[in-house]
Design an enzyme around this catalytic site. Structure first.
Site, PDB file in Angstrom:
ATOM      1  N   LYS A  91      48.342  36.885  48.017  1.00  0.00           N
ATOM      2  CA  LYS A  91      47.302  37.911  47.895  1.00  0.00           C
ATOM      3  C   LYS A  91      46.348  37.479  46.792  1.00  0.00           C
ATOM      4  O   LYS A  91      46.732  37.344  45.625  1.00  0.00           O
ATOM      5  CB  LYS A  91      47.926  39.276  47.584  1.00  0.00           C
ATOM      6  CG  LYS A  91      46.901  40.420  47.619  1.00  0.00           C
ATOM      7  CD  LYS A  91      46.353  40.708  46.243  1.00  0.00           C
ATOM      8  CE  LYS A  91      45.281  41.801  46.277  1.00  0.00           C
ATOM      9  NZ  LYS A  91      44.859  42.213  44.904  1.00  0.00           N
ATOM     10  N   GLY A 109      41.545  40.035  41.812  1.00  0.00           N
ATOM     11  CA  GLY A 109      41.218  39.977  40.393  1.00  0.00           C
ATOM     12  C   GLY A 109      40.061  39.047  40.091  1.00  0.00           C
ATOM     13  O   GLY A 109      39.232  38.723  40.945  1.00  0.00           O
ATOM     14  N   GLY A 147      37.474  45.015  46.504  1.00  0.00           N
ATOM     15  CA  GLY A 147      36.982  46.286  45.978  1.00  0.00           C
ATOM     16  C   GLY A 147      35.743  46.167  45.120  1.00  0.00           C
ATOM     17  O   GLY A 147      34.761  46.904  45.332  1.00  0.00           O
ATOM     18  N   ASP A 176      47.253  44.722  48.598  1.00  0.00           N
ATOM     19  CA  ASP A 176      48.628  44.489  48.170  1.00  0.00           C
ATOM     20  C   ASP A 176      49.604  44.938  49.254  1.00  0.00           C
ATOM     21  O   ASP A 176      50.601  44.261  49.540  1.00  0.00           O
ATOM     22  CB  ASP A 176      48.924  45.247  46.874  1.00  0.00           C
ATOM     23  CG  ASP A 176      48.220  44.653  45.666  1.00  0.00           C
ATOM     24  OD1 ASP A 176      47.804  43.483  45.736  1.00  0.00           O
ATOM     25  OD2 ASP A 176      48.092  45.370  44.654  1.00  0.00           O
ATOM     26  N   LYS A 179      51.558  47.496  41.327  1.00  0.00           N
ATOM     27  CA  LYS A 179      51.816  46.060  41.481  1.00  0.00           C
ATOM     28  C   LYS A 179      53.308  45.797  41.689  1.00  0.00           C
ATOM     29  O   LYS A 179      53.703  45.045  42.575  1.00  0.00           O
ATOM     30  CB  LYS A 179      51.307  45.292  40.262  1.00  0.00           C
ATOM     31  CG  LYS A 179      49.789  45.259  40.133  1.00  0.00           C
ATOM     32  CD  LYS A 179      49.366  44.499  38.886  1.00  0.00           C
ATOM     33  CE  LYS A 179      47.856  44.308  38.817  1.00  0.00           C
ATOM     34  NZ  LYS A 179      47.113  45.569  38.752  1.00  0.00           N
TER      35      LYS A 179
END
Length: 301
Positions: free
Chosen positions: A38, A41, A74, A191, A250
């Site tokens: 994934k 960030g 996002g 996620d 997470k």
């Protein structure tokens, strides 16, 4: 003819050789293994980190592993909505997604972010193929909450299209848009998609790249990384309040991925160049690994 003096290349030959030797057993162990990564960030936003990520993914493929990339977007969605003058509301940290916002999300995830990742990987060879969760019925979704609009939860994962691409030694790059039986699209948390897809593929590993160094026993102490934990221990840390704030989703994603069928889940700091290689091919690793159990006897703690 004078002797040529080579410039300093950063590491001594001894250290370079040792790194290769240390990597060898892991390359042998994971050959043929499915690894779901994934991507998120700052690693998605920083061009240099995005480039090193693409290099790592191609290297995994080159040594016989079968990587699958899952990505969100996002910040990029928020940026385009702002440029369009559209205000965004959030409920419990989730973006309220009306029809117009959903169109923007699909454009950004499938048409921009996904294409950028595919392009970065394909600089090194024609390996990557972009997919949406809508393609081939990959992700069947349902509405999470009427108040959130077209935000979805996963009902089922049908990984046939991903398996076919892996059989052709391609690298699937999955955008996290799913659809229901009527064809209605939904935006789904990346996620969650990574964990569910890893479970459906019985992946050796699912790796979450984000902006934290790993699971922290003390959120204010970046050196308090928990290198390994069983599902039982991780669940205890959630229950007793050791894990708080943004670490909760997470860690929950890691637990869900292993319970869904992945052999292990990893939390890594995507801000570290080549972090995938450091975690997979070195003895000490660099982040946090969550497994079903840590007891050599096989008993779950």
């Amino acid at each position: 003819m004078t002797d040529q003096v080579l410039p300093d290349r950063g590491f001594s030959p001894e250290r370079r050789t040792q790194a290769l030797i240390e990597a060898l057993p892991y390359i042998q162990q994971f050959r043929g293994a499915v690894v779901v990564v994934k991507f998120g960030g700052n690693a998605m936003i920083d061009p240099q980190l995005a480039e090193t990520f693409a290099e790592d993914i191609v290297l995994l493929r080159s040594v016989g592993m079968r990587p699958v990339v899952v990505h969100g977007g996002g910040p990029q969605i928020g940026e385009l909505l702002a440029r369009l003058g559209k205000e965004t509301a959030f409920v419990d940290g989730l973006r309220v997604t009306d029809a117009e916002t959903l169109d923007v999300a699909r454009m950004v995830l499938v048409g921009k972010v996904g294409r950028d990742i595919v392009g970065a990987i394909n600089v090194h060879g024609a390996y990557a193929v972009g997919l949406s969760g809508e393609d081939g019925g990959l992700i069947q979704a349902r509405a999470r909450d009427e108040a959130l609009g077209f935000v979805g939860d996963i009902e089922a994962v049908n990984p046939g299209i991903v398996r076919r691409l892996l059989a052709e030694e391609m690298i699937p790059v999955v955008s996290t848009i799913g659809s229901d039986s009527t064809g209605q699209a939904y935006n789904i948390n990346a996620d969650t998609v990574a964990g569910a897809l890893a479970g459906a593929l019985a992946a050796e590993k699912v790796i979450y790249l984000s902006d934290v160094p790993g699971l922290l026993a003390d959120v204010d102490d970046p050196t308090s990384i928990v290198a390994k934990a069983s599902i039982g221990k991780a669940t205890e840390m959630l229950a007793d309040g050791t894990i708080t704030g943004g670490m909760i989703p997470k860690l929950t994603a890691c637990i869900d991925a292993v319970e869904a069928g992945a052999q292990s889940a990893h939390m890594l700091d995507g801000r570290v160049p080549h972090v995938l290689l450091l975690e997979l091919f070195t003895e000490r690793g660099i982040g946090t690994m969550i497994t079903r159990n840590l007891d050599p006897s096989g008993a779950t703690p």
